[in-house]
Motif scaffolding. Structure first.
Motif, PDB file in Angstrom:
ATOM      1  N   ASN A 185       0.824  -1.215   0.000  1.00  0.00           N
ATOM      2  CA  ASN A 185       0.000   0.000   0.000  1.00  0.00           C
ATOM      3  C   ASN A 185       0.853   1.257   0.000  1.00  0.00           C
ATOM      4  N   VAL A 227      -3.775  -3.163  -4.484  1.00  0.00           N
ATOM      5  CA  VAL A 227      -4.328  -4.404  -3.939  1.00  0.00           C
ATOM      6  C   VAL A 227      -5.347  -4.057  -2.862  1.00  0.00           C
ATOM      7  N   ASP A 228      -6.391  -4.847  -2.761  1.00  0.00           N
ATOM      8  CA  ASP A 228      -7.388  -4.552  -1.737  1.00  0.00           C
ATOM      9  C   ASP A 228      -8.055  -5.828  -1.241  1.00  0.00           C
ATOM     10  N   ARG A 229      -7.893  -6.096   0.021  1.00  0.00           N
ATOM     11  CA  ARG A 229      -8.651  -7.114   0.752  1.00  0.00           C
ATOM     12  C   ARG A 229      -8.270  -6.973   2.227  1.00  0.00           C
ATOM     13  N   MET A 230      -9.256  -6.925   3.085  1.00  0.00           N
ATOM     14  CA  MET A 230      -8.955  -6.836   4.520  1.00  0.00           C
ATOM     15  C   MET A 230      -8.700  -8.241   5.056  1.00  0.00           C
ATOM     16  N   LYS A 293      -7.893   4.313  -3.144  1.00  0.00           N
ATOM     17  CA  LYS A 293      -7.810   3.267  -2.126  1.00  0.00           C
ATOM     18  C   LYS A 293      -6.999   3.724  -0.909  1.00  0.00           C
ATOM     19  N   LEU A 297      -9.859   4.391   1.701  1.00  0.00           N
ATOM     20  CA  LEU A 297      -9.951   3.186   2.537  1.00  0.00           C
ATOM     21  C   LEU A 297      -8.863   3.158   3.614  1.00  0.00           C
ATOM     22  N   ASN A 298      -7.601   3.218   3.194  1.00  0.00           N
ATOM     23  CA  ASN A 298      -6.545   3.070   4.198  1.00  0.00           C
ATOM     24  C   ASN A 298      -6.518   4.244   5.176  1.00  0.00           C
ATOM     25  N   HIS A 301      -9.333   3.709   7.528  1.00  0.00           N
ATOM     26  CA  HIS A 301      -8.977   2.592   8.413  1.00  0.00           C
ATOM     27  C   HIS A 301      -8.086   3.090   9.552  1.00  0.00           C
ATOM     28  N   HIS A 367     -11.118  -7.686  12.737  1.00  0.00           N
ATOM     29  CA  HIS A 367      -9.871  -6.969  12.420  1.00  0.00           C
ATOM     30  C   HIS A 367      -9.573  -6.032  13.592  1.00  0.00           C
ATOM     31  N   VAL A 372      -4.264  -2.515  12.746  1.00  0.00           N
ATOM     32  CA  VAL A 372      -4.307  -1.447  11.740  1.00  0.00           C
ATOM     33  C   VAL A 372      -3.499  -0.239  12.226  1.00  0.00           C
ATOM     34  N   LYS A 379       2.730   4.656   7.656  1.00  0.00           N
ATOM     35  CA  LYS A 379       1.428   4.682   6.970  1.00  0.00           C
ATOM     36  C   LYS A 379       0.847   6.093   6.845  1.00  0.00           C
ATOM     37  N   ARG A 383      -1.102   7.725   3.402  1.00  0.00           N
ATOM     38  CA  ARG A 383      -2.551   7.692   3.581  1.00  0.00           C
ATOM     39  C   ARG A 383      -3.157   9.063   3.827  1.00  0.00           C
TER      40      ARG A 383
END
Ligand code: CS2
Length: 485
Positions: A185, A227-230, A293, A297-298, A301, A367, A372, A379, A383
């Motif tokens: 990411n 890429v995306d999947r938790m 993303k 998303l991130n 998150h 999760h 996270v 991060k 982000r």
């Protein structure tokens, strides 16, 4: 209960989806954690099942710990994926990993696989910190002890060192072109990987560096991917539940949300799996996908994780069920991010934002906020800080990205030396001061995480200080008096 393996499957009259006798290594994967097992390994298996190919078996390499090797080697590389949440499909067996090599223990094995002519693709999921980026230059951190050892000629242990030494071995073996696919990411992860590799070559003796640079320029490609999947960490009780349902003990089992996405820049130096048959999207420009993303998303998150931890929520789902937190995430997305990014054609930003919040709310995923929240120093930049900088440039207040930064700072101060972050030591040594943030905020803004221009911007630092004070005085309750979208 019997452990999962080829023999145990056979004894039970079951078989893997792929013909394991025919499967050959075509991919070397660096960083075999839960994420790759639930994402790249699955899509690669689906791609081979779609076209009957046996050429894309995976030789997977562990990072620092040999744990995944110890989980998967006795299982012949086999593991199960269990989806959790609305639309979850039944537990499935994944058979695309042929072998697992413990990277630090068997560096020669890693280089030999990269140098094998049958290998055409190296994929990476090594997390943000695995790249060893110098935050001040964006290049390779030559002061990092692992990088320095790899450069000095030790058996390589860092991902960039393994890649560089692997490409040198491939050149010596005249094994042909190869594509390096970063699946982490980070913005423009392909170009970033190429830049770090060039940094490694630059630091080698001149003739050796030149040879590596020119071979790489002529023979390697570095497409960007989103890429995306938790994928949460698998727990002991997950393993027990999966064993009950699957009928064999799987120490390498992974759990994930049903959603999965992979967007890949169509720029390969040699053959590749037909990942499009598995649902991957190939495009000329991944940047709009990656910005949406990372920054929606991130970023969301991370905001849920830091505010959630402050409010005592153990999971992301609990965090986003807290209206004070969900309101802040909606404000970040709608009032700040959507106005500062170019969306991919056809993507409705508001609907995407809503879908992300729904995915966070998946109660079955478990999760954790702690997971996270980890590695925040790596991060925050990709982000949140690009959104803050873009808002400032457009003459707008980066109110909500500043809140996320302040929530991270509060987390850093409260965690102290217990912080789960590669910079934990340096961050804990900074003066924390009192709860008003007059000491902590300027000290943290001066750390390597923040580009100097942004740290010096008084609109930004003023907002971060404001939010830090609010959170320190009243925790997440302090958000109630602040307007949210
Ligand atoms: C998460 C990501 O741990 C984290 O920092 O934000 O791993 C996230 O779950 C994935 O990027 C989702 O695709």
């Amino acid at each position: 209960m019997t452990r999962l393996s080829l023999a145990a499957l056979r004894a039970a009259g079951r078989s893997p989806a792929l013909d394991r006798g025919a499967l050959r290594t075509g991919i070397v994967h660096l960083g075999i954690g839960a994420f790759f097992r639930a994402h790249g390994a699955v899509l690669t298996e689906d791609a081979m099942l779609a076209d009957g190919s046996a050429a894309w078996g995976i030789s997977a390499v562990t990072g620092r710990s040999p744990r995944v090797r110890d989980q998967l080697a006795p299982q012949d590389g086999l593991f199960t994926l269990t989806e959790r949440g609305p639309g979850a499909r039944p537990t499935r067996l994944v058979s695309s990993i042929r072998e697992v090599i413990a990277g630090p223990q068997d560096p020669g094995g890693v280089l030999a696989r990269i140098a094998d002519p049958a290998t055409r693709v190296v994929t990476l999921t090594v997390t943000e910190k695995g790249y060893r980026i110098d935050p001040r230059t964006g290049g390779l951190d030559l002061a990092d002890a692992g990088v320095a050892a790899d450069l000095a000629g030790a058996a390589p242990t860092t991902p960039i060192g393994q890649l560089a030494r692997g490409l040198q071995a491939r050149q010596r073996a005249d094994a042909g072109p190869l594509t390096v696919v970063s699946c982490d990411n980070l913005p423009e992860n392909g170009a970033l990987t190429a830049r770090l590799l060039a940094g490694f070559a630059d630091a080698l003796p001149a003739a050796e560096g030149d040879a590596l640079r020119s071979w790489t320029a002529a023979n390697a490609a570095f497409p960007a991917t989103m890429v995306d999947r938790m994928v949460p960490a698998t727990t002991g009780s997950d393993l027990d539940r999966i064993e009950q349902g699957f009928g064999l003990r799987d120490e390498g089992a992974v759990v994930a949300e049903p959603f999965v996405q992979w967007v890949i820049e169509d720029r390969f130096a040699a053959a590749r799996p037909g990942w499009e048959a598995a649902g991957a999207r190939f495009t000329g420009d991944v940047r709009p996908w990656e910005a949406a993303k990372l920054r929606i998303l991130n970023a969301g998150h991370s905001l849920v994780a830091y505010l959630g931890l402050l409010a005592g929520h153990a999971t992301i789902a609990e965090g986003v069920a807290d209206d004070r937190i969900a309101g802040a995430v909606r404000s970040l997305i709608h009032s700040e991010v959507l106005g500062t990014i170019a969306l991919p054609e056809g993507l409705d930003g508001a609907a995407y934002g809503d879908s992300v919040l729904e995915r966070f709310a998946n109660p079955a995923l478990g999760h954790t906020t702690a997971k996270v929240a980890s590695d925040g120093s790596q991060k925050i930049g990709p982000r949140l800080l690009s959104t803050a900088a873009a808002a400032l440039e457009a003459g707008r207040e980066p109110r909500w990205s500043a809140l996320a930064v302040a929530a991270w700072m509060r987390h850093v101060v409260l965690a102290g030396p217990e912080l789960d972050d590669p910079l934990a030591g340096a961050l804990a040594a900074l003066p924390a001061g009192g709860p008003d943030g007059r000491t902590a905020v300027p000290a943290l803004l001066r750390c390597d995480v923040f580009p100097p221009d942004l740290a010096a911007d008084q609109r930004f630092s003023g907002l971060v200080a404001h939010w830090y004070g609010v959170l320190a005085a009243a925790g997440v309750d302090g958000l109630s008096g602040e307007a949210t979208a």
